[in-house]
Design an enzyme around this catalytic site. Sequence first.
Site, short mmCIF file in Angstrom:
data_model
loop_
_atom_site.label_atom_id
_atom_site.label_comp_id
_atom_site.label_asym_id
_atom_site.label_seq_id
_atom_site.Cartn_x
_atom_site.Cartn_y
_atom_site.Cartn_z
N GLY A 254 6.55 -2.52 12.14
CA GLY A 254 5.49 -1.88 12.93
C GLY A 254 4.36 -1.39 12.04
O GLY A 254 3.17 -1.59 12.35
N THR B 124 11.89 -0.40 10.26
CA THR B 124 11.97 -1.77 9.74
C THR B 124 10.86 -2.11 8.75
O THR B 124 10.96 -3.11 8.03
CB THR B 124 11.82 -2.78 10.89
OG1 THR B 124 10.56 -2.53 11.53
CG2 THR B 124 12.95 -2.64 11.91
N HIS C 271 -6.17 -17.33 -7.13
CA HIS C 271 -5.67 -16.44 -6.07
C HIS C 271 -6.79 -15.61 -5.46
O HIS C 271 -6.71 -15.22 -4.30
CB HIS C 271 -4.54 -15.56 -6.60
CG HIS C 271 -3.41 -16.37 -7.14
ND1 HIS C 271 -2.62 -17.15 -6.32
CD2 HIS C 271 -2.99 -16.58 -8.41
CE1 HIS C 271 -1.74 -17.80 -7.07
NE2 HIS C 271 -1.94 -17.46 -8.33
N ASP D 271 6.93 7.27 9.58
CA ASP D 271 7.36 7.84 10.86
C ASP D 271 8.80 8.34 10.68
O ASP D 271 9.32 8.40 9.55
CB ASP D 271 7.21 6.81 12.01
CG ASP D 271 8.24 5.70 11.97
OD1 ASP D 271 9.06 5.64 11.01
OD2 ASP D 271 8.25 4.87 12.90
N HIS E 49 -0.38 -12.38 -6.52
CA HIS E 49 -1.06 -13.45 -5.80
C HIS E 49 -1.88 -12.99 -4.60
O HIS E 49 -2.89 -13.61 -4.26
CB HIS E 49 -0.04 -14.50 -5.33
CG HIS E 49 0.51 -15.32 -6.45
ND1 HIS E 49 1.35 -16.40 -6.24
CD2 HIS E 49 0.34 -15.24 -7.80
CE1 HIS E 49 1.67 -16.95 -7.41
NE2 HIS E 49 1.09 -16.24 -8.36
N CYS F 62 8.47 2.73 7.95
CA CYS F 62 9.03 3.01 9.27
C CYS F 62 10.47 2.47 9.26
O CYS F 62 11.00 2.19 8.19
CB CYS F 62 8.16 2.41 10.40
SG CYS F 62 8.00 0.62 10.41
C1 RB5 Z 1 11.02 3.84 15.59
O1 RB5 Z 1 12.20 4.00 16.27
C2 RB5 Z 1 10.91 2.41 15.06
O2 RB5 Z 1 10.56 1.59 16.11
C3 RB5 Z 1 9.90 2.35 13.94
O3 RB5 Z 1 10.30 3.19 12.90
C4 RB5 Z 1 9.67 1.00 13.30
O4 RB5 Z 1 10.86 0.40 12.91
C5 RB5 Z 1 8.80 0.08 14.03
O5 RB5 Z 1 8.53 -1.05 13.62
#
Ligand code: RB5
Length: 147
Positions: free
Chosen positions: A69, A66, A132, A7, A97, A64
Amino acid sequence: MIGIGADQGGFLLKQEITAYLKERGIEFEDIGIHTPESRDYPDIAEPLCRAVAAGKYEKGILICGTGIGMSMAANKIHGIRAALCGDCFSARFTRLHNDANVLCLGGRVLGPGLALEITGLFLDTPFEGGRHQRRVDKVMQLENAGD
Ligand code: RB5
């Protein structure tokens, strides 16, 4: 063949990773986003993971902001074992594993140097099998367990 998608939070890191894949001669398909427009991460995670589960891609990479998501969405798809990795040890061991078939990365968390090391380990490390395999089988059975 590797599938890769991101994204807007992972767009820039995806460019680094596709350049790395090209450098290494690894065949891949980039399912987008192709310009830094806003896109809901489940809309990228779902088609990529369905293609991994169907065998079109041997492995997938989802990015994304973090990585969280993407990993949540990916692990909802039957047949997917998605691992959110922020260090090399986890990248290596989730292959050895867990036989992870999708790597999730945080484009706003990781610098490109570490992200490329993680990607290389994810792509190059084989599954160890043995005890495993039994554990991975149990994880996959949870998909059919119902509530
Ligand atoms: C988008 O702003 C952000 O929420 C997405 O990239 C991600 O980090 C979601 O987990």
